[in-house]
Every structure is written in structure tokens, then in C-alpha cells.
Design a protein around this motif. Structure first.
Motif, PDB file in Angstrom:
ATOM      1  N   GLU A  37       0.829  -1.212   0.000  1.00 13.50           N
ATOM      2  CA  GLU A  37       0.000   0.000   0.000  1.00 13.50           C
ATOM      3  C   GLU A  37       0.860   1.257   0.000  1.00 13.50           C
ATOM      4  O   GLU A  37       0.459   2.294  -0.523  1.00 13.50           O
ATOM      5  N   ARG A  38       2.069   1.162   0.563  1.00 18.88           N
ATOM      6  CA  ARG A  38       3.006   2.291   0.568  1.00 18.88           C
ATOM      7  C   ARG A  38       3.818   2.365  -0.723  1.00 18.88           C
ATOM      8  O   ARG A  38       4.692   3.227  -0.850  1.00 18.88           O
ATOM      9  N   GLY A  39       3.580   1.474  -1.665  1.00 21.62           N
ATOM     10  CA  GLY A  39       4.296   1.509  -2.925  1.00 21.62           C
ATOM     11  C   GLY A  39       5.425   0.514  -3.037  1.00 21.62           C
ATOM     12  O   GLY A  39       6.181   0.554  -4.020  1.00 21.62           O
ATOM     13  N   GLY A  40       5.563  -0.379  -2.060  1.00 22.10           N
ATOM     14  CA  GLY A  40       6.645  -1.350  -2.069  1.00 22.10           C
ATOM     15  C   GLY A  40       6.345  -2.564  -2.915  1.00 22.10           C
ATOM     16  O   GLY A  40       5.290  -2.667  -3.569  1.00 22.10           O
ATOM     17  N   ILE A  41       7.288  -3.502  -2.896  1.00 24.53           N
ATOM     18  CA  ILE A  41       7.199  -4.747  -3.658  1.00 24.53           C
ATOM     19  C   ILE A  41       7.246  -5.912  -2.687  1.00 24.53           C
ATOM     20  O   ILE A  41       8.046  -5.920  -1.745  1.00 24.53           O
ATOM     21  N   GLY A  42       6.394  -6.905  -2.921  1.00 27.71           N
ATOM     22  CA  GLY A  42       6.390  -8.095  -2.079  1.00 27.71           C
ATOM     23  C   GLY A  42       6.551  -9.356  -2.896  1.00 27.71           C
ATOM     24  O   GLY A  42       6.037  -9.452  -4.013  1.00 27.71           O
ATOM     25  N   ILE A  43       7.285 -10.303  -2.362  1.00 25.51           N
ATOM     26  CA  ILE A  43       7.303 -11.660  -2.898  1.00 25.51           C
ATOM     27  C   ILE A  43       6.410 -12.487  -1.992  1.00 25.51           C
ATOM     28  O   ILE A  43       6.678 -12.624  -0.802  1.00 25.51           O
ATOM     29  N   LEU A  44       5.326 -13.002  -2.572  1.00 21.26           N
ATOM     30  CA  LEU A  44       4.230 -13.523  -1.776  1.00 21.26           C
ATOM     31  C   LEU A  44       3.899 -14.959  -2.158  1.00 21.26           C
ATOM     32  O   LEU A  44       4.011 -15.347  -3.323  1.00 21.26           O
ATOM     33  N   PRO A  45       3.422 -15.758  -1.197  1.00 19.96           N
ATOM     34  CA  PRO A  45       3.165 -17.185  -1.430  1.00 19.96           C
ATOM     35  C   PRO A  45       1.760 -17.464  -1.936  1.00 19.96           C
ATOM     36  O   PRO A  45       0.768 -17.288  -1.217  1.00 19.96           O
ATOM     37  N   MET A  46       1.646 -17.890  -3.176  1.00 17.95           N
ATOM     38  CA  MET A  46       0.388 -18.347  -3.739  1.00 17.95           C
ATOM     39  C   MET A  46       0.452 -19.862  -3.887  1.00 17.95           C
ATOM     40  O   MET A  46       1.539 -20.435  -4.008  1.00 17.95           O
ATOM     41  N   GLY A  52       2.552 -20.931  -6.829  1.00 14.55           N
ATOM     42  CA  GLY A  52       3.929 -20.457  -6.880  1.00 14.55           C
ATOM     43  C   GLY A  52       4.067 -19.089  -6.231  1.00 14.55           C
ATOM     44  O   GLY A  52       3.082 -18.421  -5.902  1.00 14.55           O
ATOM     45  N   TYR A  53       5.318 -18.673  -6.049  1.00 14.67           N
ATOM     46  CA  TYR A  53       5.580 -17.354  -5.467  1.00 14.67           C
ATOM     47  C   TYR A  53       5.391 -16.270  -6.515  1.00 14.67           C
ATOM     48  O   TYR A  53       5.752 -16.436  -7.685  1.00 14.67           O
ATOM     49  N   SER A  54       4.814 -15.141  -6.091  1.00 10.64           N
ATOM     50  CA  SER A  54       4.533 -14.032  -6.989  1.00 10.64           C
ATOM     51  C   SER A  54       5.259 -12.778  -6.543  1.00 10.64           C
ATOM     52  O   SER A  54       5.459 -12.558  -5.336  1.00 10.64           O
ATOM     53  N   ALA A  55       5.637 -11.952  -7.506  1.00  9.01           N
ATOM     54  CA  ALA A  55       6.199 -10.623  -7.238  1.00  9.01           C
ATOM     55  C   ALA A  55       5.079  -9.621  -7.473  1.00  9.01           C
ATOM     56  O   ALA A  55       4.588  -9.482  -8.601  1.00  9.01           O
ATOM     57  N   ARG A  98       9.623 -22.468  -4.188  1.00  9.35           N
ATOM     58  CA  ARG A  98      10.334 -22.235  -2.931  1.00  9.35           C
ATOM     59  C   ARG A  98      11.028 -20.884  -3.016  1.00  9.35           C
ATOM     60  O   ARG A  98      11.575 -20.526  -4.063  1.00  9.35           O
ATOM     61  N   VAL A  99      11.063 -20.156  -1.921  1.00  9.47           N
ATOM     62  CA  VAL A  99      11.777 -18.877  -1.902  1.00  9.47           C
ATOM     63  C   VAL A  99      13.250 -19.081  -2.240  1.00  9.47           C
ATOM     64  O   VAL A  99      13.852 -18.266  -2.955  1.00  9.47           O
ATOM     65  N   ASP A 100      13.837 -20.161  -1.763  1.00  2.02           N
ATOM     66  CA  ASP A 100      15.263 -20.411  -2.020  1.00  2.02           C
ATOM     67  C   ASP A 100      15.578 -20.546  -3.501  1.00  2.02           C
ATOM     68  O   ASP A 100      16.743 -20.388  -3.897  1.00  2.02           O
ATOM     69  N   ASP A 101      14.577 -20.834  -4.320  1.00  2.00           N
ATOM     70  CA  ASP A 101      14.802 -21.007  -5.754  1.00  2.00           C
ATOM     71  C   ASP A 101      14.632 -19.719  -6.553  1.00  2.00           C
ATOM     72  O   ASP A 101      14.935 -19.690  -7.750  1.00  2.00           O
ATOM     73  N   ILE A 102      14.138 -18.667  -5.919  1.00  2.00           N
ATOM     74  CA  ILE A 102      13.926 -17.398  -6.617  1.00  2.00           C
ATOM     75  C   ILE A 102      15.271 -16.719  -6.864  1.00  2.00           C
ATOM     76  O   ILE A 102      16.126 -16.654  -5.979  1.00  2.00           O
ATOM     77  N   GLU A 103      15.455 -16.208  -8.057  1.00  4.00           N
ATOM     78  CA  GLU A 103      16.718 -15.580  -8.424  1.00  4.00           C
ATOM     79  C   GLU A 103      17.038 -14.391  -7.508  1.00  4.00           C
ATOM     80  O   GLU A 103      16.133 -13.648  -7.093  1.00  4.00           O
ATOM     81  N   ILE A 148      14.811 -11.213  -5.384  1.00  4.20           N
ATOM     82  CA  ILE A 148      14.865 -11.013  -3.930  1.00  4.20           C
ATOM     83  C   ILE A 148      15.362  -9.615  -3.601  1.00  4.20           C
ATOM     84  O   ILE A 148      14.865  -8.957  -2.676  1.00  4.20           O
ATOM     85  N   ALA A 149      16.307  -9.117  -4.375  1.00  5.47           N
ATOM     86  CA  ALA A 149      16.930  -7.831  -4.090  1.00  5.47           C
ATOM     87  C   ALA A 149      15.959  -6.658  -4.203  1.00  5.47           C
ATOM     88  O   ALA A 149      16.119  -5.643  -3.511  1.00  5.47           O
ATOM     89  N   ILE A 150      14.955  -6.757  -5.063  1.00  9.33           N
ATOM     90  CA  ILE A 150      14.031  -5.631  -5.226  1.00  9.33           C
ATOM     91  C   ILE A 150      12.854  -5.708  -4.260  1.00  9.33           C
ATOM     92  O   ILE A 150      12.067  -4.759  -4.170  1.00  9.33           O
ATOM     93  N   ALA A 151      12.708  -6.810  -3.547  1.00 13.34           N
ATOM     94  CA  ALA A 151      11.550  -6.993  -2.667  1.00 13.34           C
ATOM     95  C   ALA A 151      11.727  -6.240  -1.358  1.00 13.34           C
ATOM     96  O   ALA A 151      12.784  -6.316  -0.717  1.00 13.34           O
ATOM     97  N   ASP A 152      10.695  -5.518  -0.963  1.00  9.72           N
ATOM     98  CA  ASP A 152      10.685  -4.852   0.344  1.00  9.72           C
ATOM     99  C   ASP A 152      10.204  -5.790   1.441  1.00  9.72           C
ATOM    100  O   ASP A 152      10.445  -5.531   2.622  1.00  9.72           O
ATOM    101  N   ILE A 153       9.530  -6.856   1.053  1.00 16.75           N
ATOM    102  CA  ILE A 153       9.112  -7.879   2.009  1.00 16.75           C
ATOM    103  C   ILE A 153       9.013  -9.209   1.269  1.00 16.75           C
ATOM    104  O   ILE A 153       8.570  -9.246   0.113  1.00 16.75           O
TER     105      ILE A 153
END
Length: 238
Positions: free
Chosen positions: A19-28, A31-34, A160-165, A169-174
Motif C-alpha cells: 500500500e506504501r508503494g513497495g514490492i512483495g514476494i508472496l506465497p500463492m 507459486g511465489y509471486s512478485a 520455494r523462496v530459495d529457488d527465486i533468483e 529477492i533484491a528488489i523486494a521490500d518484504i
């Protein structure tokens, strides 16, 4: 031991960032979504993924938002309800949208252009408990959430989060890590279905279940995926 996941709290933490404009990597479940909630966040995700310009963002939504925002005839509504509510399947639902809906009308033009095509919106439905929790928050706050799978373009959905490039991960705020995702055996994200024409736009998770339900309940016969598109575990398709 970490104990049980606190899905509601995790969704609230993630939504506050988005909501503040950040980026999240989230569990669906598919698969994981950005995911982002602003034009700047979606642009960063798009550029980092090295995504083709023709690719659009998908909206996170629930059935309540689907009914408010999409425009369909009765058969389209019945198909979506059957797949999601009766069969409990994840679905990427593509349909014309009410572009004057508050959740779309408040979007920045750049974000709207990257997330709609000729008045249609792709909405991910029924992708697990976390998805349900954060989409409820999005709908209630009338703050749109869009994005795509958390992987570099053409590298495959990550379960899996461990498999995400590292670039993602570097651009995610959470990053919300809920472990291995439910439909990992498909090695594919959600099946995308046009709810006007019933064209399969993308073969993905649970396709054989979707195809079986549509054939038996509506007489709609979906063409099988190209050879090798979905792993052999799906078996024979109708």
C-alpha cells in the motif's frame, strides 16, 4: 520450531508494504509471486524480470471482486463459480472489466496500461489462504494489487523462496516465505482461461481438473496442451 504460519498477520504486514508503494514476494498456491500496488513497483518488477513488453500484469482478486469488476454473461459467471467455489480450483480468469470500478479508476495510467488489454483484466482467483487474506485487504481498501510470478522471464515458476533468483529477492521490500507451494508438481503457475470464449490462454496448474469439470458440467471441451507442455503426471485429458 517456527510453529504455525500466521497467515492473517503475514498478509497484513505485506499489504502495508504494498500500500506504501513497495514490492512483495508472496506465497500463492500456484507459486511465489512478485506483487506491487503502484506504477513504480510494477515497473521495477517488469524490468527486473526482463519481461517481454507484450506480457501483462495479473490482478490479485477474490470472487467478490471478480463479481464486482468483471462483465460476463450467465455462462461465464457459472463457469467461474463452478471451478472456484464448487471444485476449489485456482484460476486465472480473463474477462472484460468495468474500467470505472473504484479499484481500477484510482490506478496510475502507466500501471493500468500494463495491466489491461482492450478492456479486459486477468484476475488470479483462489490461490490459497494467503492469497485469500491479502485479496480481502486489497478489496476492502480499494487498493489494487498486480504482478506476476517471482522469477526471471522464461526461467519457470518458483515454488520455494530459495529457488527465486537473487535479482528478484533484491528488489523486494518484504518476502513472505511459507515454504513449498501446493501445486509444485505441475511446475507451472495458474491456468488462464478466457471466460467469454473459453479459450485456454495458458495451460497451467490443475488444467486437467478444469478441463474435466468444464466437459462434464458445461459440455465445453478444452483442447489438450501441446506435447510436453504439462508434465505426464496429469494423465489423459478429455
Amino acid at each position: 520450531m517456527a510453529g504455525r504460519p500466521d497467515v492473517r498477520h503475514d498478509a497484513e504486514r505485506a499489504f502495508a508494504v504494498l500500500e506504501r508503494g513497495g514490492i512483495g514476494i508472496l506465497p500463492m498456491s500456484v507459486g511465489y509471486s512478485a506483487i506491487g500496488g503502484s506504477a513504480a513497483a510494477l515497473r521495477t518488477i517488469f524490468e527486473t524480470k526482463r519481461r517481454a513488453p507484450s506480457k501483462l500484469n495479473a490482478m490479485l482478486g477474490d470472487m467478490a471482486l471478480h463479481r464486482e469488476l468483471h462483465v460476463l454473461d450467465q455462462k461465464g459467471w457459472d463457469v467461474a463459480s463452478t471451478l472456484v467455489e464448487d471444485y476449489d480450483l485456482p484460476l486465472g480468469a480473463i474477462a472484460p472489466a468495468r474500467m470505472d470500478h473504484p479499484i481500477l479508476s484510482k490506478m496510475e495510467p502507466e500501471a493500468l496500461d500494463a495491466s489491461t488489454s482492450e478492456g479486459t483484466v486477468l484476475m488470479l482467483l483462489n490461490a490459497g489462504p494467503f492469497h485469500a487474506a491479502i485479496t480481502r485487504l486489497s478489496r476492502e481498501a480499494q487498493h489494487p494489487l498486480f504482478g506476476s510470478s517471482a522469477n526471471l522471464s522464461l526461467s519457470g515458476t518458483k515454488f520455494r523462496v530459495d529457488d527465486i533468483e537473487p535479482e528478484l529477492i533484491a528488489i523486494a521490500d518484504i518476502v513472505i516465505d511459507h515454504g513449498l507451494r501446493l501445486y509444485h508438481l505441475y511446475r507451472a503457475s495458474s491456468t488462464l482461461l478466457d471466460l467469454e470464449t473459453f479459450e485456454v490462454v495458458r495451460y497451467g496448474a490443475c488444467f486437467e481438473l478444469i478441463a474435466d469439470a468444464l466437459r462434464r458440467r458445461f459440455g465445453i471441451v478444452l483442447p489438450p496442451p501441446p506435447p510436453g507442455h504439462i508434465r505426464d503426471l496429469v494423465g489423459d485429458l478429455p
